[in-house]
Design a protein around this motif. Sequence first.
Motif, PDB file in Angstrom:
ATOM      1  N   GLY A  78      46.960  42.383  43.760  1.00 54.00           N
ATOM      2  CA  GLY A  78      47.418  43.738  44.069  1.00 54.00           C
ATOM      3  C   GLY A  78      48.040  44.410  42.854  1.00 54.00           C
ATOM      4  N   ASN A  79      48.833  43.658  42.080  1.00 55.15           N
ATOM      5  CA  ASN A  79      49.423  44.205  40.860  1.00 55.15           C
ATOM      6  C   ASN A  79      48.341  44.589  39.854  1.00 55.15           C
ATOM      7  OD1 ASN A  79      52.010  43.955  41.821  1.00 55.15           O
ATOM      8  ND2 ASN A  79      52.441  42.056  40.738  1.00 55.15           N
ATOM      9  N   LEU A  80      47.312  43.765  39.737  1.00 58.39           N
ATOM     10  CA  LEU A  80      46.198  44.098  38.853  1.00 58.39           C
ATOM     11  C   LEU A  80      45.490  45.371  39.336  1.00 58.39           C
ATOM     12  CD1 LEU A  80      44.898  40.509  38.133  1.00 58.39           C
ATOM     13  CD2 LEU A  80      45.555  42.183  36.390  1.00 58.39           C
ATOM     14  N   GLY A  81      45.338  45.503  40.640  1.00 57.00           N
ATOM     15  CA  GLY A  81      44.769  46.735  41.179  1.00 57.00           C
ATOM     16  C   GLY A  81      45.621  47.943  40.849  1.00 57.00           C
ATOM     17  N   ASN A  82      46.933  47.790  40.973  1.00 59.96           N
ATOM     18  CA  ASN A  82      47.840  48.906  40.678  1.00 59.96           C
ATOM     19  C   ASN A  82      47.757  49.338  39.220  1.00 59.96           C
ATOM     20  OD1 ASN A  82      48.754  48.859  43.322  1.00 59.96           O
ATOM     21  ND2 ASN A  82      50.551  47.625  42.848  1.00 59.96           N
ATOM     22  N   VAL A  83      47.707  48.371  38.318  1.00 60.99           N
ATOM     23  CA  VAL A  83      47.659  48.732  36.902  1.00 60.99           C
ATOM     24  C   VAL A  83      46.318  49.371  36.550  1.00 60.99           C
ATOM     25  CG1 VAL A  83      46.891  46.574  35.793  1.00 60.99           C
ATOM     26  CG2 VAL A  83      48.538  48.023  34.636  1.00 60.99           C
ATOM     27  N   HIS A  84      45.240  48.887  37.155  1.00 60.58           N
ATOM     28  CA  HIS A  84      43.938  49.521  36.901  1.00 60.58           C
ATOM     29  C   HIS A  84      43.906  50.938  37.480  1.00 60.58           C
ATOM     30  CE1 HIS A  84      41.714  46.478  34.756  1.00 60.58           C
ATOM     31  NE2 HIS A  84      42.200  45.561  35.584  1.00 60.58           N
TER      32      HIS A  84
END
Length: 165
Positions: A78-84
């Motif tokens: 989810g954090n990777l999704g947020n940063v992308h």
Amino acid sequence: VHGEDHPKALDYLLRCEAITKTSLGELHPEYASTLNNIGIVYFNKREFKTALDYYTRCEALTKASLGESHTTYASTLGNLGNVHTSLREYKKALEYYLRCESITKASVGELHPTYAFTLCNIGLAYRNNGKYTKALEYFHPVSYTHLRAHETGRNLVCRLLLEKK
């Protein structure tokens, strides 16, 4: 990190990273957690590329130490999704959110607020990709009650979208 004390937080976290790496090793979940926390600070500072580096390292180590079905691994996705999303890489964000969704659904169930937030993130990612009908498919199952009871600033958007239904 609340407020603007990012330098102090980074100082402590970078010291923590060194100590954790030395004492527990890189494959320990606490080390991955420290990397995630450093990523959060950089994300809050809007230094998204640096946050992405830390989240990516965290993802690999969390996968190795806890496995792909663990809720911590889902959170990292989810954090990777947020940063992308913040980098306007919406298709990549959607990939991470969809992976996060399947793990979250299996581990905490469809009635958990974390699952509702994940559905909102997927809906927002589809919206950002111009797929509005698909976005609505993810917004509709989300319980207004879940979002209201556990509302945060970033999830306010999801609640407001639901109120428009």
